[in-house]
Design an enzyme around this catalytic site. Sequence first.
Site, PDB file in Angstrom:
ATOM      1  N   GLY A  31     -30.121 -20.304  17.632  1.00  0.00           N
ATOM      2  CA  GLY A  31     -29.035 -20.641  18.894  1.00  0.00           C
ATOM      3  C   GLY A  31     -27.668 -20.587  18.462  1.00  0.00           C
ATOM      4  O   GLY A  31     -27.321 -19.952  17.466  1.00  0.00           O
ATOM      5  N   ILE A  32     -26.708 -21.601  19.049  1.00  0.00           N
ATOM      6  CA  ILE A  32     -25.444 -21.602  18.793  1.00  0.00           C
ATOM      7  C   ILE A  32     -25.399 -22.202  17.258  1.00  0.00           C
ATOM      8  O   ILE A  32     -24.312 -21.631  16.685  1.00  0.00           O
ATOM      9  CB  ILE A  32     -24.625 -22.608  19.734  1.00  0.00           C
ATOM     10  CG1 ILE A  32     -24.708 -21.927  21.103  1.00  0.00           C
ATOM     11  CG2 ILE A  32     -23.331 -22.904  19.286  1.00  0.00           C
ATOM     12  CD1 ILE A  32     -24.184 -22.903  22.215  1.00  0.00           C
ATOM     13  N   ARG A  52     -35.088 -29.368  11.308  1.00  0.00           N
ATOM     14  CA  ARG A  52     -36.385 -29.975  10.985  1.00  0.00           C
ATOM     15  C   ARG A  52     -37.322 -28.923  10.769  1.00  0.00           C
ATOM     16  O   ARG A  52     -38.458 -29.053  10.183  1.00  0.00           O
ATOM     17  CB  ARG A  52     -36.791 -30.812  12.199  1.00  0.00           C
ATOM     18  CG  ARG A  52     -35.855 -31.914  12.225  1.00  0.00           C
ATOM     19  CD  ARG A  52     -36.322 -32.968  13.561  1.00  0.00           C
ATOM     20  NE  ARG A  52     -36.314 -32.171  14.765  1.00  0.00           N
ATOM     21  CZ  ARG A  52     -36.536 -32.904  16.145  1.00  0.00           C
ATOM     22  NH1 ARG A  52     -37.042 -34.272  15.879  1.00  0.00           N
ATOM     23  NH2 ARG A  52     -36.110 -32.287  17.070  1.00  0.00           N
ATOM     24  N   ASP A  66     -34.321 -34.138   9.115  1.00  0.00           N
ATOM     25  CA  ASP A  66     -34.165 -34.835  10.358  1.00  0.00           C
ATOM     26  C   ASP A  66     -33.214 -35.582  10.495  1.00  0.00           C
ATOM     27  O   ASP A  66     -33.151 -36.821   9.884  1.00  0.00           O
ATOM     28  CB  ASP A  66     -35.770 -35.490  10.732  1.00  0.00           C
ATOM     29  CG  ASP A  66     -35.814 -35.910  11.877  1.00  0.00           C
ATOM     30  OD1 ASP A  66     -34.841 -36.262  12.713  1.00  0.00           O
ATOM     31  OD2 ASP A  66     -36.922 -36.323  12.457  1.00  0.00           O
ATOM     32  N   GLY A  95     -29.202 -30.948  18.287  1.00  0.00           N
ATOM     33  CA  GLY A  95     -29.602 -31.759  19.733  1.00  0.00           C
ATOM     34  C   GLY A  95     -30.855 -31.244  20.172  1.00  0.00           C
ATOM     35  O   GLY A  95     -31.396 -30.173  19.913  1.00  0.00           O
ATOM     36  N   TYR A 158     -29.415 -36.728  28.259  1.00  0.00           N
ATOM     37  CA  TYR A 158     -28.779 -35.789  27.531  1.00  0.00           C
ATOM     38  C   TYR A 158     -27.084 -35.877  27.905  1.00  0.00           C
ATOM     39  O   TYR A 158     -26.463 -35.669  27.116  1.00  0.00           O
ATOM     40  CB  TYR A 158     -29.357 -34.283  27.910  1.00  0.00           C
ATOM     41  CG  TYR A 158     -28.497 -33.149  27.253  1.00  0.00           C
ATOM     42  CD1 TYR A 158     -28.774 -32.892  26.180  1.00  0.00           C
ATOM     43  CD2 TYR A 158     -27.671 -32.148  27.922  1.00  0.00           C
ATOM     44  CE1 TYR A 158     -28.373 -31.735  25.190  1.00  0.00           C
ATOM     45  CE2 TYR A 158     -27.106 -31.125  27.149  1.00  0.00           C
ATOM     46  CZ  TYR A 158     -27.526 -30.891  26.098  1.00  0.00           C
ATOM     47  OH  TYR A 158     -26.961 -29.697  25.417  1.00  0.00           O
ATOM     48  N   LYS A 162     -24.199 -36.487  25.111  1.00  0.00           N
ATOM     49  CA  LYS A 162     -22.836 -35.607  24.896  1.00  0.00           C
ATOM     50  C   LYS A 162     -21.772 -36.106  25.367  1.00  0.00           C
ATOM     51  O   LYS A 162     -20.728 -35.875  24.714  1.00  0.00           O
ATOM     52  CB  LYS A 162     -23.363 -34.249  25.694  1.00  0.00           C
ATOM     53  CG  LYS A 162     -24.626 -33.558  25.153  1.00  0.00           C
ATOM     54  CD  LYS A 162     -24.506 -33.056  23.709  1.00  0.00           C
ATOM     55  CE  LYS A 162     -25.438 -32.267  23.146  1.00  0.00           C
ATOM     56  NZ  LYS A 162     -25.394 -31.686  21.896  1.00  0.00           N
TER      57      LYS A 162
END
Length: 252
Positions: A31-32, A52, A66, A95, A158, A162
């Site tokens: 991903g990002i 992980r 982790d 995340g 979440y 954040k």
Amino acid sequence: MTDADQSQDNSTDPTGGATARSVLVTGGSRGIGRAIAERFAAAGHRVATTSRSGEAPAGVLGVRCDITDAGQVEAAFTQIEEAHGPVEVLVANAGITKDTLVLRMTDEDWQQVIDTNLTGSFRVAKRAVRPMIRGRFGRIIFISSVVGLLGSAGQVNYAASKAGLLGMARSLAREVGSRGITANVIAPGFIETDMTAELADDLVAGYKKQIPLGRLGATEDVTAAVEFLAGDAAGYITGAQIPVDGGLGMGH
């Protein structure tokens, strides 16, 4: 070769004459996070990622870690420092989500998200800061989310995790700014990744209607902002939150 020589001949220098840094991207296997690691590596920096599971991009040092485990964080930093020197640019990106409505959210759902997204980010930032203070240079960049600004049904855990990153960054900015260390937050909106590719077309269309630019973002939109904050041109920016969300979070 002197610094002057380097500034005159950058033809074989992928950093374009800029200082090559030791960069750590947590959650950098997909991903990002992966896109951020690839961008720094392409620019000629010494890049490491933690995850992980999953593999690091080509040319990047991948370390199993982790971030909810303090011992693993310490071991990861030790391995990275031995290979690349002290971390100078930290991108705290790792995340997880455990989405469900608050009446169904268990204490474990809450705690796992907070432990990874917020406490994990604190843990890696704390470990990175001391060498940055000694070196009198550092860039700490937390990857937040537009959800931390707007809220989202089913994401109480979440959104809280954040949103907390901004308070952390601004407190760090005040604590260590005099040592040449900046701490900033990037809050992406809906970005095209493997995760968003699995969403139903009607759901994506609904998101696009809420976004003033009328489209989802690309990973390049986020990586460009990260690269800017990590560079010399952003040396006077700290404690800032930069939205990369197509205007979705305007006014928040």
